[in-house]
Each structure stands twice: as C-alpha cells, then as structure tokens.
Design an enzyme around this catalytic site. Sequence first.
Site, mmCIF file in Angstrom:
data_model
loop_
_atom_site.group_PDB
_atom_site.id
_atom_site.type_symbol
_atom_site.label_atom_id
_atom_site.label_comp_id
_atom_site.label_asym_id
_atom_site.label_seq_id
_atom_site.Cartn_x
_atom_site.Cartn_y
_atom_site.Cartn_z
ATOM 1 N N CYS A 57 32.795 53.592 29.866
ATOM 2 C CA CYS A 57 33.795 52.534 29.716
ATOM 3 C C CYS A 57 33.779 51.947 28.306
ATOM 4 O O CYS A 57 34.809 51.501 27.798
ATOM 5 C CB CYS A 57 33.541 51.415 30.721
ATOM 6 S SG CYS A 57 33.503 51.927 32.446
ATOM 7 N N CYS A 130 34.283 47.795 30.172
ATOM 8 C CA CYS A 130 33.805 47.742 31.546
ATOM 9 C C CYS A 130 34.199 46.418 32.213
ATOM 10 O O CYS A 130 34.576 45.449 31.544
ATOM 11 C CB CYS A 130 32.299 47.959 31.585
ATOM 12 S SG CYS A 130 31.687 48.496 33.214
ATOM 13 N N ASP A 131 34.065 46.386 33.528
ATOM 14 C CA ASP A 131 34.680 45.340 34.345
ATOM 15 C C ASP A 131 34.460 43.919 33.843
ATOM 16 O O ASP A 131 35.412 43.152 33.668
ATOM 17 C CB ASP A 131 34.164 45.433 35.785
ATOM 18 C CG ASP A 131 34.611 46.698 36.495
ATOM 19 O OD1 ASP A 131 35.335 47.506 35.877
ATOM 20 O OD2 ASP A 131 34.235 46.882 37.660
ATOM 21 N N LYS A 132 33.207 43.508 33.648
ATOM 22 C CA LYS A 132 32.939 42.099 33.344
ATOM 23 C C LYS A 132 33.220 41.746 31.897
ATOM 24 O O LYS A 132 33.267 40.571 31.539
ATOM 25 C CB LYS A 132 31.498 41.731 33.712
ATOM 26 C CG LYS A 132 31.134 42.050 35.158
ATOM 27 C CD LYS A 132 32.182 41.551 36.130
ATOM 28 C CE LYS A 132 31.903 42.036 37.544
ATOM 29 N NZ LYS A 132 32.054 43.492 37.722
ATOM 30 N N CYS A 202 37.098 53.176 34.282
ATOM 31 C CA CYS A 202 37.399 53.880 35.534
ATOM 32 C C CYS A 202 38.897 53.883 35.806
ATOM 33 O O CYS A 202 39.564 52.858 35.697
ATOM 34 C CB CYS A 202 36.620 53.256 36.675
ATOM 35 S SG CYS A 202 34.827 53.293 36.408
ATOM 36 N N GLU A 454 28.390 44.378 44.207
ATOM 37 C CA GLU A 454 29.553 45.058 44.766
ATOM 38 C C GLU A 454 29.105 46.106 45.779
ATOM 39 O O GLU A 454 28.146 46.837 45.534
ATOM 40 C CB GLU A 454 30.365 45.736 43.655
ATOM 41 C CG GLU A 454 31.034 44.750 42.722
ATOM 42 C CD GLU A 454 31.842 45.410 41.630
ATOM 43 O OE1 GLU A 454 32.541 44.691 40.916
ATOM 44 O OE2 GLU A 454 31.766 46.651 41.486
ATOM 45 N N SER A 480 33.810 46.608 44.796
ATOM 46 C CA SER A 480 34.346 47.263 43.615
ATOM 47 C C SER A 480 35.855 47.369 43.740
ATOM 48 O O SER A 480 36.404 47.389 44.851
ATOM 49 C CB SER A 480 33.746 48.669 43.495
ATOM 50 O OG SER A 480 34.508 49.474 42.636
#
Length: 567
Positions: A57, A130-132, A202, A454, A480
């Site tokens: 990511c 990435c996500d955060k 992702c 998650e 997730s």
Amino acid sequence: MSDPTRPARIDERSRNVTEGVMRAPNRSMYYAMGYRETDFGKPMVGVASAHSTITPCNSGLQPLADTVAAALKEAGANPQLFGTPTVSDGIGMGTEGMKYSLVSREVIADSIETCVNGLWQDGVVVIGGCDKNMPGGMMALVRTNVPGIYVYGGTIKPGHYKGRDLNIVSVFEAVGEFIAGQLDPVDFKEIEKRACPGSGSCGGMYTANTMSAAFEALGMSLPYSSTMANEDAEKLASAAESARVLVEAIKRGLRPRDIVTREAIENAVSVIMATGGSTNAVLHFLAIAHAAEVPWTIDDFERIRRRVPVIVDMKPSGRYLATDLHQAGGIPQVMKLLLDAGLLHGACVTITGQTIAEVLENVPAAPRADQGVIRTLSDPLYAEGHLAILRGNLSPEGCVAKISGLKNPAITGPARVFDSEDDAMAAIMARRIVEGDVVVIRYEGPKGGPGMREMLAPTSALVGQGLGESVGLITDGRFSGGTWGMVVGHVSPEAFVGGPIALVREGDSVTIDAHRQLVQLNVGDEELARRAADWTPPSPRYTRGVLAKFAKFASSASKGAVTDLDL
C-alpha cells in the site's frame, strides 16, 4: 474565500522561525540543508509521506513524495519532507499486531500535527496509502487548519489466475476454502503468490479506497485522483498538480475547515453509500468531524443511507475493483449522478477553489453504456445505502452493519461466545461453527482489545467454508473493508466497560435483523439485570506503552474511538 481568511503573507507562519535577528540560528539550520537567502519569505510546505517498505500500500509512495517536492519548488514554495508511520492491516490481520492498526490512526494524526505546528509550516501535503493513513492524515489537516491537500498513493492493480481477477481478500477467503478441502494446494499457493502483483492499496472498495473516494468528494483531493493506480504515470502527474493547487490555496488563504464543513461531510458520506464503501468509514468520519469541530453522529450516517442508493458494483460484495471504476469515469461520474439527483451540496468549495458543481460541470450526465461498474439512480444495485446503524438491547449506543447483497437479511440463532478474535478463529478453523450460529466476539473494542481489531480473518474463513450467508457475527471490534456477510461491528458500549455484549452467554438466542435494524439478545430484562450485577470489569490487557495509553483515552466506537474527546 473572503479576505479575512487570506494571510497577510504567504509565509505568515514560517516567518516565526525565519525572520529577524533573533532567528539567525534558525536560518543557519536551513542553510545547512541548502536553503538560500532568497528562499526565506517563500512558504514552507510540509510533505508528510507515509512511504515505507512495510506494505505494498505504501511501497510506491516515495516517487509521489519526490514529485510533490519538485512541483512545490517549481511553484515557489520550500518543500519540507518528513515521515509518518504506517501499520499494514493486511499483514497484521489476525494477529496481536492488528491491535496497533487503529492506534496508528491517532499516531499518524499526532505526528503530522506535531511537525506542521512544531515547524510553523505554511501548508502541508499528506501522502498516504494504507487504511489508517487516510483518516489519520485528514484528522491532522483539519486539526492544524493550515492549507493542505491529501494525495492518495493509489490503488493496486488486480492479480490474475486461471482467468479470475484476484485481490488480497481472495487470499483470505482461499484460506477458508483450503481448510474446508474445497481448494487444491497448488491453486491455493498460486492465489497466494499472484493476488498482489505490485504496489498500491487493496483494490476493492475496501477502507483505503473508500476513504480516498470520500476525500475526493469532500473536496480535499483532486478530481479523479482517488481511483488511479499507484503504478500509472497519471498518478505522478496528479501528485504534481496537487502541489501546484496547494500553493495557490496558500496564496488565497483557503484552509481545510473552509472545505470540511458539515455539508461537505454529507457529500463524502453520500459517495461512501453510493459506492458501497467500508464500515470503517463510519468510525473514521466520526473522528474527522470531531477533529474539524463539525457536529456529526452515527445517526447522520443512517439519515443519508435512507436517501442515497448504491449505484457502484464494487467488491467485496460486488464484482469490480477500483481500476475498473476509474475506467468507467471515476468518482466524478458517481458524484455527477448524485448532484443531478439533488443528493450532493453543489455549493461546497474544494481545494481547487472551485465548487463541487463547477468541478463536475463537464462530467457526462450519464455513465457510458459500455461499462457495468456505475449504474444510474433509476437502476441502482440497492435502493438505499448499505451501511446501516443497528440498535437493540445488545447495542444501545448503536453499531454498524453492511447490509447490501445479503440473501438472508435476518438471523436468530444460538450465541457462540468468544472473548477474543483468536479464540473465535480457532473454533472456526476447527469447524465447530455451523449453519445458524451467531458468533459473538467481544473484549475487542477500543478499550478492551485494545484497538478494535478487524475481523477479516474470521469472516473470510466463514465465507471460505460456505457459511457467509448462514452464520451471523457480532463484535465490539471492527471489520475490514473487505468483509461481507451477516456481520455487525462497533457494538457500543463495548464489553470492557460493561456493555450488554459482555452479558451474552453461550447458547443464548441472538437476533440480527438488517431490515428492522435490530441487534437483540433474546433474554429477559430481569435476567440481564442479574448478569450485570454479577459482572466484574476485567484487568487491562496492557499497562505500559502505546496500547495502554490508547485503552485509557479511547472513546466509545459510537463517538469515533478518538483519544481527545474528554480532555
């Protein structure tokens, strides 16, 4: 914007460390890094990069950071690169390491705020993948309220095997298939090797792509930037343009809180609903709104859900990936459909200085006929949004369920109770969970986990075993963006503080009803009162370090699990 917001000078903040006799030592430090005397007076612009080789990511972010820095210099600013950390959800998933994921959101926000304010920067470009990285960076932008822009690192391209497009969730689900004896060992290994072919976040409408799409709708990222692939040349061009746009915003005095208003957040959430985005967006926009001092509650998500249909057919519950959405017209095409239907606030300003309506003026009124990703509002996938707020005696403060694509919108069954994700996963992999069960995973909330892990590993294993539609799962943890099925998360109050989920016993009857928006423990009030009287709070799992600090200060998930709510 109006004159009162315009800075007297474009170096209005950085002059605090560059101007005057007393700042000679400060300037000396800048000279050591190659600054010239003529550079003082130019805006100092932070480039907060989450580049790392921890995760695909973020492994492609350095070229974007270098491009942004060069473009800032060309536009007359002084770029100041600094790092901010990341935690890979995909790598930490299903392990103790996942407890650090949500914690990293706060660390990212704090670290960017610290550098921007500590160095008196006049603006900041946040680059994340990435996500955060996404909510953490945006929280910092609205906290500091210096001119800023978000540059998303871009999506990963799909992998391929035997004519099938793959992504990271394909591998998680393959685990369940393999354990169930439904997948050949050779195919299992090839899926593992081929699912992630390069750099980028992702690929479905999972959390990172959900938040990037929302930031574009919010007005804090450039049009079309949220669905570009990391490895494509247009992503570098968009990064350079982001730098130029930010310098103009500094000159105009256009700040994040001029953009991130209540109406703009409504726009962002409308796009999240229309695209079938991640449940994590609920948690993160509660936190972003709190940082921006914008009134916002979980009930606002429900209000918007009821009026915005799902019109984008994206994984995990749909068919397509972000690269497909980009080719179909991207987020601007989705926004154009919503705007024309009166479902967006067209007057909201964006980082470009244009309004949403102006940005979308030349976008086609209808999606191309030769694509299947974006539907029209007259032919939606689902008539209402997919992220529903459920309540009941199991979650009086509310919880979140992704209700689209469910063949069975309700389930009542015996509770299978686990006090950690690890215990639940062991039972699932041992095939002890059967059709009709309702899995309850507790003590995984913001304080209890701590960190709200998650539950992608358990849910994917259930899907892989063919139980995705016939087993319910309730947790005070999170899911997730890749999760789908009869799952309910963010249950509040959490078990660690004595929430009703702590009172569930093995075999109790539990109901999840998406249509009635109900999550109910079918036990009498008197019995629940007896159980509550007998309940004792557990000892904290951690007493030192960042997890202990997060557990101490984290708010309820219904308030965004923020750490500065009651300071």
